[in-house]
Design a protein around this motif. Structure first.
Motif, PDB file in Angstrom:
ATOM      1  N   LYS A 102    -166.896 -62.642   0.039  1.00 47.70           N
ATOM      2  CA  LYS A 102    -166.726 -62.520   1.488  1.00 47.70           C
ATOM      3  C   LYS A 102    -167.229 -61.144   1.930  1.00 47.70           C
ATOM      4  O   LYS A 102    -167.003 -60.141   1.248  1.00 47.70           O
ATOM      5  CB  LYS A 102    -165.252 -62.657   1.865  1.00 47.70           C
ATOM      6  CG  LYS A 102    -164.634 -63.962   1.414  1.00 47.70           C
ATOM      7  CD  LYS A 102    -164.555 -64.937   2.554  1.00 47.70           C
ATOM      8  CE  LYS A 102    -163.756 -66.161   2.158  1.00 47.70           C
ATOM      9  NZ  LYS A 102    -164.511 -67.349   2.103  1.00 47.70           N
ATOM     10  N   GLY A 104    -167.034 -57.812   3.699  1.00 45.83           N
ATOM     11  CA  GLY A 104    -165.853 -57.022   4.017  1.00 45.83           C
ATOM     12  C   GLY A 104    -166.037 -56.004   5.123  1.00 45.83           C
ATOM     13  O   GLY A 104    -165.104 -55.273   5.445  1.00 45.83           O
ATOM     14  N   GLY A 105    -167.213 -55.964   5.701  1.00 44.83           N
ATOM     15  CA  GLY A 105    -167.441 -54.999   6.772  1.00 44.83           C
ATOM     16  C   GLY A 105    -166.655 -55.356   8.023  1.00 44.83           C
ATOM     17  O   GLY A 105    -166.298 -56.514   8.232  1.00 44.83           O
ATOM     18  N   GLU A 106    -166.415 -54.358   8.848  1.00 46.10           N
ATOM     19  CA  GLU A 106    -165.646 -54.566  10.075  1.00 46.10           C
ATOM     20  C   GLU A 106    -166.396 -53.999  11.269  1.00 46.10           C
ATOM     21  O   GLU A 106    -167.308 -53.189  11.116  1.00 46.10           O
ATOM     22  CB  GLU A 106    -164.279 -53.892   9.951  1.00 46.10           C
ATOM     23  CG  GLU A 106    -163.416 -54.497   8.866  1.00 46.10           C
ATOM     24  CD  GLU A 106    -162.066 -53.807   8.742  1.00 46.10           C
ATOM     25  OE1 GLU A 106    -161.756 -52.937   9.562  1.00 46.10           O
ATOM     26  OE2 GLU A 106    -161.338 -54.146   7.797  1.00 46.10           O
ATOM     27  N   GLY A 107    -166.002 -54.450  12.449  1.00 46.46           N
ATOM     28  CA  GLY A 107    -166.606 -53.944  13.673  1.00 46.46           C
ATOM     29  C   GLY A 107    -167.991 -54.533  13.906  1.00 46.46           C
ATOM     30  O   GLY A 107    -168.275 -55.666  13.497  1.00 46.46           O
ATOM     31  N   LYS A 110    -170.188 -56.234  11.134  1.00 47.96           N
ATOM     32  CA  LYS A 110    -169.837 -57.611  10.772  1.00 47.96           C
ATOM     33  C   LYS A 110    -170.673 -58.600  11.592  1.00 47.96           C
ATOM     34  O   LYS A 110    -171.195 -59.575  11.059  1.00 47.96           O
ATOM     35  CB  LYS A 110    -168.344 -57.842  11.003  1.00 47.96           C
ATOM     36  CG  LYS A 110    -167.844 -59.193  10.561  1.00 47.96           C
ATOM     37  CD  LYS A 110    -166.327 -59.262  10.739  1.00 47.96           C
ATOM     38  CE  LYS A 110    -165.797 -60.580  10.230  1.00 47.96           C
ATOM     39  NZ  LYS A 110    -164.331 -60.633  10.321  1.00 47.96           N
ATOM     40  N   TYR A 111    -170.827 -58.323  12.881  1.00 44.46           N
ATOM     41  CA  TYR A 111    -171.625 -59.202  13.747  1.00 44.46           C
ATOM     42  C   TYR A 111    -173.112 -59.131  13.392  1.00 44.46           C
ATOM     43  O   TYR A 111    -173.811 -60.142  13.414  1.00 44.46           O
ATOM     44  CB  TYR A 111    -171.379 -58.860  15.217  1.00 44.46           C
ATOM     45  CG  TYR A 111    -169.950 -59.116  15.617  1.00 44.46           C
ATOM     46  CD1 TYR A 111    -169.477 -60.419  15.778  1.00 44.46           C
ATOM     47  CD2 TYR A 111    -169.063 -58.063  15.794  1.00 44.46           C
ATOM     48  CE1 TYR A 111    -168.148 -60.663  16.125  1.00 44.46           C
ATOM     49  CE2 TYR A 111    -167.740 -58.295  16.138  1.00 44.46           C
ATOM     50  CZ  TYR A 111    -167.293 -59.602  16.302  1.00 44.46           C
ATOM     51  OH  TYR A 111    -165.991 -59.846  16.635  1.00 44.46           O
ATOM     52  N   TYR A 113    -174.280 -58.453  10.386  1.00 44.78           N
ATOM     53  CA  TYR A 113    -174.399 -59.188   9.120  1.00 44.78           C
ATOM     54  C   TYR A 113    -174.455 -60.692   9.365  1.00 44.78           C
ATOM     55  O   TYR A 113    -175.351 -61.376   8.859  1.00 44.78           O
ATOM     56  CB  TYR A 113    -173.230 -58.848   8.184  1.00 44.78           C
ATOM     57  CG  TYR A 113    -173.192 -59.747   6.968  1.00 44.78           C
ATOM     58  CD1 TYR A 113    -174.047 -59.519   5.898  1.00 44.78           C
ATOM     59  CD2 TYR A 113    -172.317 -60.827   6.898  1.00 44.78           C
ATOM     60  CE1 TYR A 113    -174.038 -60.347   4.782  1.00 44.78           C
ATOM     61  CE2 TYR A 113    -172.292 -61.656   5.785  1.00 44.78           C
ATOM     62  CZ  TYR A 113    -173.156 -61.413   4.738  1.00 44.78           C
ATOM     63  OH  TYR A 113    -173.146 -62.244   3.641  1.00 44.78           O
ATOM     64  N   TYR A 174    -169.267 -55.606  -1.758  1.00 48.44           N
ATOM     65  CA  TYR A 174    -168.049 -56.418  -1.754  1.00 48.44           C
ATOM     66  C   TYR A 174    -167.945 -57.359  -2.943  1.00 48.44           C
ATOM     67  O   TYR A 174    -166.971 -58.101  -3.064  1.00 48.44           O
ATOM     68  CB  TYR A 174    -167.921 -57.176  -0.434  1.00 48.44           C
ATOM     69  CG  TYR A 174    -168.028 -56.213   0.734  1.00 48.44           C
ATOM     70  CD1 TYR A 174    -166.981 -55.350   1.025  1.00 48.44           C
ATOM     71  CD2 TYR A 174    -169.195 -56.142   1.490  1.00 48.44           C
ATOM     72  CE1 TYR A 174    -167.079 -54.428   2.063  1.00 48.44           C
ATOM     73  CE2 TYR A 174    -169.305 -55.224   2.521  1.00 48.44           C
ATOM     74  CZ  TYR A 174    -168.246 -54.374   2.804  1.00 48.44           C
ATOM     75  OH  TYR A 174    -168.349 -53.459   3.812  1.00 48.44           O
TER      76      TYR A 174
END
Length: 177
Positions: A102, A104-107, A110-111, A113, A174
């Motif tokens: 999965k 694991g990036g945020e903010g 993530k979009y 990616y 990740y």
């Protein structure tokens, strides 16, 4: 009445079949795991590298044909197709033996990616018939039609190859092994 040559007619059914079967097989096999299989965590960097090599081969092949080196172009394109097949085999083997990772990036990342991943997946499905049709038109020596579709196939295939590398680089932190 068809305007296709006998060579094109011979391969049309294969183009249709492969354009349907390959994406379906990948989708199904992505969820099918081989029981007690040894995970193959070493494959993603290899098939990401193959994606990068494919992009380079495609670019050099276009430069070759623009410089009148048709045989070199042909050989480079065959290598690019071979690399894509090698990628496909490794990708399937990895996903049938190894748990999915999965992101694991945020903010915002993530979009970014998921946008790159989604366009990569959708265009990788679309590129199958485009590559096959482009190749068959060259085999049939319908170079006018080959060139016309190659102008569409080339940038999409390069995009798929490069975004394959980008997706790997973005998700690689990740991996759990």
């Amino acid at each position: 009445m068809s305007n296709n040559t006998p060579i094109e007619q011979k391969y049309n059914k294969w183009i249709i079949l492969l354009s349907i079967v390959i994406p379906l097989a990948v989708a199904i096999l992505f969820y099918v795991k081989i029981p007690n299989a040894t995970p193959l965590p070493f494959l993603p960097p290899i098939y990401a590298t193959i994606n990068g090599i494919t992009a380079v081969l495609l670019i050099i092949a276009v430069i070759a044909v623009k410089n009148g080196k048709r045989k070199l172009h042909e050989n480079l394109m065959k290598c690019a197709i071979g690399c894509s097949l090698l990628f496909l085999g490794m990708y399937i083997a990895y996903h049938m033996t190894t748990p999915s990772t999965k992101f694991g990036g945020e903010g915002a990342i993530k979009y970014v990616y998921f946008f790159i991943l989604l366009t990569h997946i959708l265009l990788s499905i679309a590129i199958i018939p485009l590559v096959l049709i482009t190749y068959v038109r060259a085999l049939a020596e319908r170079f006018d039609k080959h060139k016309k579709i190659a102008k569409i196939t080339f940038p999409l295939w390069v995009y798929v190859a490069i975004t394959g590398v980008v997706v790997y680089l973005m998700i690689s932190p990740y991996y759990s092994y």
